[in-house]
Design an enzyme around this catalytic site. Structure first.
Site, PDB file in Angstrom:
ATOM      1  N   LYS A 184       0.843  -1.198   0.000  1.00  0.00           N
ATOM      2  CA  LYS A 184       0.000   0.000   0.000  1.00  0.00           C
ATOM      3  C   LYS A 184       0.877   1.246   0.000  1.00  0.00           C
ATOM      4  CE  LYS A 184      -1.648  -1.892   3.547  1.00  0.00           C
ATOM      5  NZ  LYS A 184      -2.304  -2.214   4.807  1.00  0.00           N
ATOM      6  N   THR A 229      -8.631   8.700   7.751  1.00  0.00           N
ATOM      7  CA  THR A 229      -8.037   7.506   7.129  1.00  0.00           C
ATOM      8  C   THR A 229      -7.964   6.327   8.109  1.00  0.00           C
ATOM      9  OG1 THR A 229      -5.846   8.221   7.828  1.00  0.00           O
ATOM     10  CG2 THR A 229      -6.537   8.893   5.620  1.00  0.00           C
ATOM     11  N   GLY A 231      -8.404   3.052   9.795  1.00  0.00           N
ATOM     12  CA  GLY A 231      -8.976   1.767   9.380  1.00  0.00           C
ATOM     13  C   GLY A 231      -8.857   1.470   7.895  1.00  0.00           C
ATOM     14  N   THR A 232      -8.090   2.303   7.163  1.00  0.00           N
ATOM     15  CA  THR A 232      -7.985   2.032   5.716  1.00  0.00           C
ATOM     16  C   THR A 232      -7.211   0.730   5.450  1.00  0.00           C
ATOM     17  OG1 THR A 232      -6.153   3.595   5.693  1.00  0.00           O
ATOM     18  CG2 THR A 232      -8.192   4.374   4.753  1.00  0.00           C
ATOM     19  N   GLY A 233      -6.194   0.453   6.289  1.00  0.00           N
ATOM     20  CA  GLY A 233      -5.405  -0.773   6.097  1.00  0.00           C
ATOM     21  C   GLY A 233      -6.271  -2.013   6.304  1.00  0.00           C
ATOM     22  N   CYS A 234      -7.038  -2.012   7.386  1.00  0.00           N
ATOM     23  CA  CYS A 234      -7.918  -3.153   7.694  1.00  0.00           C
ATOM     24  C   CYS A 234      -8.953  -3.324   6.578  1.00  0.00           C
ATOM     25  CB  CYS A 234      -8.669  -2.921   9.002  1.00  0.00           C
ATOM     26  SG  CYS A 234      -7.626  -2.441  10.383  1.00  0.00           S
TER      27      CYS A 234
HETATM   28  N1  PLP Z   1      -6.472  -3.081  14.282  1.00  0.00           N
HETATM   29  C1  PLP Z   1      -6.772  -2.440  15.415  1.00  0.00           C
HETATM   30  C2  PLP Z   1      -7.512  -3.134  16.487  1.00  0.00           C
HETATM   31  C3  PLP Z   1      -6.377  -1.126  15.541  1.00  0.00           C
HETATM   32  O1  PLP Z   1      -6.680  -0.486  16.657  1.00  0.00           O
HETATM   33  C4  PLP Z   1      -5.667  -0.483  14.482  1.00  0.00           C
HETATM   34  C5  PLP Z   1      -5.226   0.905  14.565  1.00  0.00           C
HETATM   35  O2  PLP Z   1      -5.450   1.625  15.474  1.00  0.00           O
HETATM   36  C6  PLP Z   1      -5.400  -1.176  13.346  1.00  0.00           C
HETATM   37  C7  PLP Z   1      -5.819  -2.470  13.279  1.00  0.00           C
HETATM   38  C8  PLP Z   1      -4.698  -0.571  12.183  1.00  0.00           C
HETATM   39  O3  PLP Z   1      -5.501   0.364  11.599  1.00  0.00           O
HETATM   40  P1  PLP Z   1      -5.249   0.880  10.109  1.00  0.00           P
HETATM   41  O4  PLP Z   1      -6.169   0.123   9.214  1.00  0.00           O
HETATM   42  O5  PLP Z   1      -5.636   2.323  10.223  1.00  0.00           O
HETATM   43  O6  PLP Z   1      -3.822   0.629   9.794  1.00  0.00           O
END
Ligand code: PLP
Length: 291
Positions: A184, A229, A231-234
């Protein structure tokens, strides 16, 4: 309850998300469930850790006992027709080892978003990342790191696209089942008006530029300048998993996941939810129109 006589393969195919909980709803298991649901895929959810956080940052987290995490996963695998597993925040080395064990007999796809730090800078995996390399990378078939995670996992500094793509190649030596790395690019060259995400597959041999062009698939999109932004990675990793389940086409799933996040970023940019970095508004996605 005893099992009825339905064969597992005749059950509805399901995804299983294994991740941490974000009580403010923007990231982690909450983002995963929303993503699978709006795209139209059934998913289970096994929780690795509870976090205390809101849109202004993560203040602490509580990993669950590793044996209990393992049991959640095992019970879902014993019952549902899980074809794809998406892993996010794992929390610590004991949980990584327990997941490595329980996944050793899972033959489906394992899409791992190697969450190591929150965007606000809090460590979400500790201490060190050796347990990831030892227990989780050997089970992973698709990895979705951002640049910071790529640097931590490979121990290489990624200063530009070439160094990042070389580091991504190095992951294939660490992960024998790995079919592709979805890199990403949101944190690369942050002033650039265009973001490029890369799908990269293992090099077949040294056949020069032509071979490289075939195994590196870039997706360009205009940068959305927004603080919303979280939670964008998840969301990206879950969307990729959901589209892969629906199409079994890696390239198509990669570009659809990039487009999914892009559309949601655009829709969510003007709408604050909390006082800090806002989440994506998954429920504003319309599956009928793809936007
Ligand atoms: N998973 C959890 C439980 C989190 O709290 C976070 C970030 O705070 C993430 C994953 C990663 O989030 P992102 O998708 O923003 O990288």
């Amino acid at each position: 309850m005893t099992k009825d006589t339905i064969k597992t393969r005749d059950l509805l195919p399901a995804a299983l998300s294994i991740a941490g909980s974000d009580p403010s709803g923007g990231a982690g298991i909450q983002a995963d469930i929303k993503t699978f649901t709006v795209i139209g895929v059934y998913c289970g959810a096994a929780i690795t850790a509870l976090t205390s956080q809101n849109t202004m940052g993560v203040s602490s987290y509580l990993p669950l006992p590793a044996a209990f995490v393992r049991r959640q996963v095992q019970e879902v695998l014993d019952d549902l027709n899980v074809t794809h597993i998406k892993i996010g925040m794992v929390g610590n080395g004991e949980i990584a080892a327990a997941l490595g064990e329980v996944l050793s007999s899972f033959a489906g796809e394992v899409i791992y978003d190697p969450v190591i730090k929150s965007s606000s800078g809090t460590s979400l995996f500790g201490p060190g990342s050796r347990a990831i390399t030892e227990h989780l990378l050997p089970r992973t078939t698709f990895l979705t790191p951002n640049i910071a995670e790529l640097e931590i996992l490979t121990g290489r500094e990624c200063t530009d696209t070439a160094t990042a793509l070389n580091a991504a190649q190095a992951l294939f030596a660490l992960a024998p089942r790995l079919k592709a790395v979805c890199l990403k690019g949101g944190h690369m060259d942050e002033q650039n008006r265009t973001v490029t995400d890369y799908l990269t597959r293992p090099a077949a041999g040294d056949q020069g530029e032509k071979e490289a062009a075939g195994r590196i698939f870039p997706v360009h999109h205009p940068r959305v300048f927004t603080r919303n932004t979280h939670g964008t990675g998840c969301t990206f990793a879950s969307a990729f998993t959901a589209y892969l389940m629906q199409t079994n086409d890696v390239r198509k799933s990669f570009s659809s996941a990039c487009a999914f996040v892009d559309i949601l970023l655009r829709k969510s940019a003007p709408q604050p939810v909390g006082h800090g970095a806002g989440p994506l508004l998954h429920h504003w996605f319309s599956p009928e129109t793809g936007g």
